[in-house]
Design a protein around this motif. Structure first.
Motif, PDB file in Angstrom:
ATOM      1  N   PRO A 111      -0.641  -2.144  -6.953  1.00  0.00           N
ATOM      2  CA  PRO A 111      -1.870  -1.431  -6.590  1.00  0.00           C
ATOM      3  C   PRO A 111      -3.084  -2.358  -6.589  1.00  0.00           C
ATOM      4  CG  PRO A 111      -0.611  -0.219  -8.239  1.00  0.00           C
ATOM      5  CD  PRO A 111      -0.005  -1.581  -8.156  1.00  0.00           C
TER       6      PRO A 111
ATOM      7  N   TYR B  48      -0.359  -3.454 -12.289  1.00  0.00           N
ATOM      8  CA  TYR B  48       0.328  -2.182 -12.491  1.00  0.00           C
ATOM      9  C   TYR B  48      -0.537  -1.264 -13.346  1.00  0.00           C
ATOM     10  CZ  TYR B  48       4.187  -4.890 -10.671  1.00  0.00           C
ATOM     11  OH  TYR B  48       4.965  -5.675  -9.862  1.00  0.00           O
ATOM     12  N   TYR B  49      -0.164   0.000 -13.366  1.00  0.00           N
ATOM     13  CA  TYR B  49      -0.968   0.988 -14.078  1.00  0.00           C
ATOM     14  C   TYR B  49      -0.743   0.929 -15.577  1.00  0.00           C
ATOM     15  CZ  TYR B  49      -1.885   3.129  -9.527  1.00  0.00           C
ATOM     16  OH  TYR B  49      -2.280   3.359  -8.241  1.00  0.00           O
TER      17      TYR B  49
ATOM     18  N   HIS C 258      -3.662   6.177 -14.254  1.00  0.00           N
ATOM     19  CA  HIS C 258      -3.805   5.492 -12.976  1.00  0.00           C
ATOM     20  C   HIS C 258      -4.866   4.408 -13.071  1.00  0.00           C
ATOM     21  CE1 HIS C 258      -1.802   8.197  -9.690  1.00  0.00           C
ATOM     22  NE2 HIS C 258      -0.956   7.756 -10.586  1.00  0.00           N
TER      23      HIS C 258
ATOM     24  N   ASN D 281      -6.824   4.689  -4.413  1.00  0.00           N
ATOM     25  CA  ASN D 281      -6.798   6.142  -4.563  1.00  0.00           C
ATOM     26  C   ASN D 281      -7.557   6.878  -3.453  1.00  0.00           C
ATOM     27  OD1 ASN D 281      -5.323   6.154  -7.049  1.00  0.00           O
ATOM     28  ND2 ASN D 281      -7.180   5.426  -8.073  1.00  0.00           N
TER      29      ASN D 281
ATOM     30  N   ARG E  51      -4.706  -0.760  -0.162  1.00  0.00           N
ATOM     31  CA  ARG E  51      -4.189   0.072  -1.242  1.00  0.00           C
ATOM     32  C   ARG E  51      -3.179  -0.673  -2.124  1.00  0.00           C
ATOM     33  NH1 ARG E  51      -2.951   6.117   0.752  1.00  0.00           N
ATOM     34  NH2 ARG E  51      -3.176   6.390  -1.497  1.00  0.00           N
ATOM     35  N   HIS E  52      -2.256  -1.410  -1.506  1.00  0.00           N
ATOM     36  CA  HIS E  52      -1.236  -2.131  -2.261  1.00  0.00           C
ATOM     37  C   HIS E  52      -0.955  -3.485  -1.618  1.00  0.00           C
ATOM     38  CE1 HIS E  52      -0.349   1.938  -3.777  1.00  0.00           C
ATOM     39  NE2 HIS E  52       0.254   1.353  -4.791  1.00  0.00           N
TER      40      HIS E  52
ATOM     41  N   ASN F  10      -2.313  10.473  -1.383  1.00  0.00           N
ATOM     42  CA  ASN F  10      -1.264  10.860  -2.327  1.00  0.00           C
ATOM     43  C   ASN F  10      -0.717   9.597  -2.990  1.00  0.00           C
ATOM     44  OD1 ASN F  10       0.565   9.683  -0.441  1.00  0.00           O
ATOM     45  ND2 ASN F  10       0.855  11.644   0.588  1.00  0.00           N
ATOM     46  N   ASN F  11       0.334   9.773  -3.817  1.00  0.00           N
ATOM     47  CA  ASN F  11       0.877   8.642  -4.567  1.00  0.00           C
ATOM     48  C   ASN F  11       2.014   7.922  -3.846  1.00  0.00           C
ATOM     49  OD1 ASN F  11      -0.883   9.072  -6.709  1.00  0.00           O
ATOM     50  ND2 ASN F  11       0.507  10.516  -7.711  1.00  0.00           N
TER      51      ASN F  11
ATOM     52  N   VAL G 193       3.512   5.194  -1.802  1.00  0.00           N
ATOM     53  CA  VAL G 193       2.990   3.838  -1.609  1.00  0.00           C
ATOM     54  C   VAL G 193       2.972   3.451  -0.138  1.00  0.00           C
ATOM     55  CG1 VAL G 193       3.350   1.393  -2.119  1.00  0.00           C
ATOM     56  CG2 VAL G 193       3.683   3.102  -3.909  1.00  0.00           C
TER      57      VAL G 193
END
Length: 460
Positions: free
Chosen positions: A144, A157-158, A163, A199, A207-208, A260-261, A263
């Protein structure tokens, strides 16, 4: 005092933030230490069985407490110094503080407990197949991205249970060939000043960061995941990356515009080089794309192949149906062993890759169809004598289980990444007359509590 009243009294005796001592007697499915305070179960991440620890109450639930580890007063002999300096904050790993032999014992026991507690099955569980490389094994990273209030790019990472990103430059469980790219890629993305918003709370952007390496080939794919393609200079930067790192065979852009989550979005575009990398799996050449599902621990996944080939080959001229076949990772070695294999997969792109991989490896006995396993399994089971399933963590859907029980194949090989749902499904199959051989755990994910299992079932 009545137990319930005593439990309620215990809950009021501790305040949030208060510290207390607790002895750890077990390990939870997420790798957290499990103890008791009065009548309540206590979960303490970072604690090991046999330890007496000082914990700080973080949350009270109806039947358990959640606490943070403050100190270890009586450490277990298995405790060690973690390889990562971020391990206490990052939620990626849960057992780095535990020695590798102890991790093996704990994971084997987790499988045994799940079978007994959830399905009342007293099955033999073989010693886990440990990884030769407990660090540096992951062939893929999905990291992320966000910007701090000051505008600094963060990648990591979270934090466990949140989050909130834990900023990092290195990760010891990643293959070193992609781990070394994180810091310089972060610096390049920082310099672009592109919007970054994992997010989608500030209007969108990157985003990633996705990195993938061929364990055997060494080829690398870089993929940026963004909510849009308004990234000026991306093509020039992609060419720079390929010039700087010859092992990078392609740079891709995946568009994920939804809040949303999930990826990866449905569309991936080739920016520079190739959209796939070449990899070898069990001696077979595969093309793996940026968004292709492929086991993250190549070496450990290859150890499943001899087990599956030996099992299905016991029945001469066996026809094997593989549900959730992906790009044919396991179907191809089975076909190479002389078995007739039909793979079912919902994603057409994966089916196309599987067919191309079968043709590339000259394996006409491996066939693949685009099909919804839920809707079509019953029809295909009329053809197959044997079934291979590798479902997601939620296990076999009720419709899939119903189809199996209505047209039961003689043999089933069940690859599971979740001992709890494996136990549930094996309980149903055992009640339907299947004999279950000793369960084989395999450590696909060292330094975490996750464990893969292979269950082999047969019936008359």
């Amino acid at each position: 005092m009545h137990p319930r009243a005593r439990a309620m009294a215990t809950k009021t005796a501790l305040r949030l933030g208060q510290t207390f001592e607790v002895t750890i007697y077990g390990l939870g499915h997420d790798g957290q230490g499990v103890g008791r305070f009065e009548e309540l179960v206590v979960f303490v991440p970072g604690a090991l069985p046999g330890e007496r620890v000082l914990a700080r109450l973080r949350r009270q639930a109806k039947r358990h407490l959640e606490a943070d580890l403050v100190g270890v007063e009586d450490p277990a002999p298995e405790r060690r110094k973690p390889a990562c300096i971020l391990v206490e904050r990052c939620g990626g790993c849960s057992l780095q503080h535990c020695s590798d032999p102890a991790q093996a014992e704990l994971k084997t026991d987790l499988v045994r407990q799940a079978l007994q507690r959830l399905a009342h099955l007293n099955l033999d569980v073989l010693p886990i197949l440990q990884a030769a490389s407990p660090l540096g094994y992951r062939n893929r990273a999905l990291i992320p991205l966000e910007r701090s209030p000051e505008g600094q790019l963060r990648a990591g990472y979270y934090r466990r249970g949140s989050h909130k990103i834990v900023n990092m430059n290195r990760c010891p469980v990643l293959d070193p060939r992609i781990d070394a790219l994180i810091q310089p890629i972060k610096a390049d993305l920082e310099a672009t000043r592109w919007p970054v918003d994992v997010n989608l709370s500030q209007g969108g952007g990157l985003r990633h960061l996705a990195l993938r390496v061929g364990h055997h080939s060494g080829e690398v794919l870089i993929t940026l995941v963004s909510s849009h393609n308004n990234l000026p200079g991306l093509e020039a930067l992609a060419h720079q990356w390929q010039q700087r790192w010859p092992e990078v065979v392609g740079v891709n852009l995946n568009i994920q515009p939804k809040a949303n989550n999930v990826v990866l979005g449905p569309d991936t575009f080739q920016v520079s080089g190739r959209s796939w990398l070449l990899e070898s799996f069990a001696g077979h050449a595969l093309h793996i794309g940026a968004d292709t599902f492929f086991q993250v621990n190549t070496a450990q996944a290859e150890r499943l192949v001899p087990l599956l080939v030996a099992f299905f080959s016991e029945q001469p001229d066996s026809q094997v149906l593989e549900a959730y076949c992906g790009i044919g990772t396991f179907s191809l070695p089975l076909a190479a062993a002389g078995l007739d294999v039909l793979g079912l997969e919902l994603q057409q792109a994966s089916v196309d890759q599987a067919r191309a991989n079968a043709e590339r490896n000259e394996l006409p006995k491996a066939r693949f169809e685009q099909a919804d396993v839920l809707a079509s399994l019953a029809v295909h089971l009329a053809w197959a004598e044997s079934l291979l399933v590798d479902p997601p963590r939620k296990g076999l859907a009720p419709e899939v289980m119903d189809a199996i029980l209505k047209a039961p194949p003689k043999r089933i090989a069940y690859i599971s990444c979740n001992p709890a749902t494996l136990a549930r499904d094996l309980g149903l199959l055992s009640a339907a007359g299947y004999r279950i051989r000793p369960i084989q755990p395999v450590d696909f994910f060292p330094q975490t509590s996750h464990v893969e299992c292979v269950a082999l079932l047969e019936r008359d």
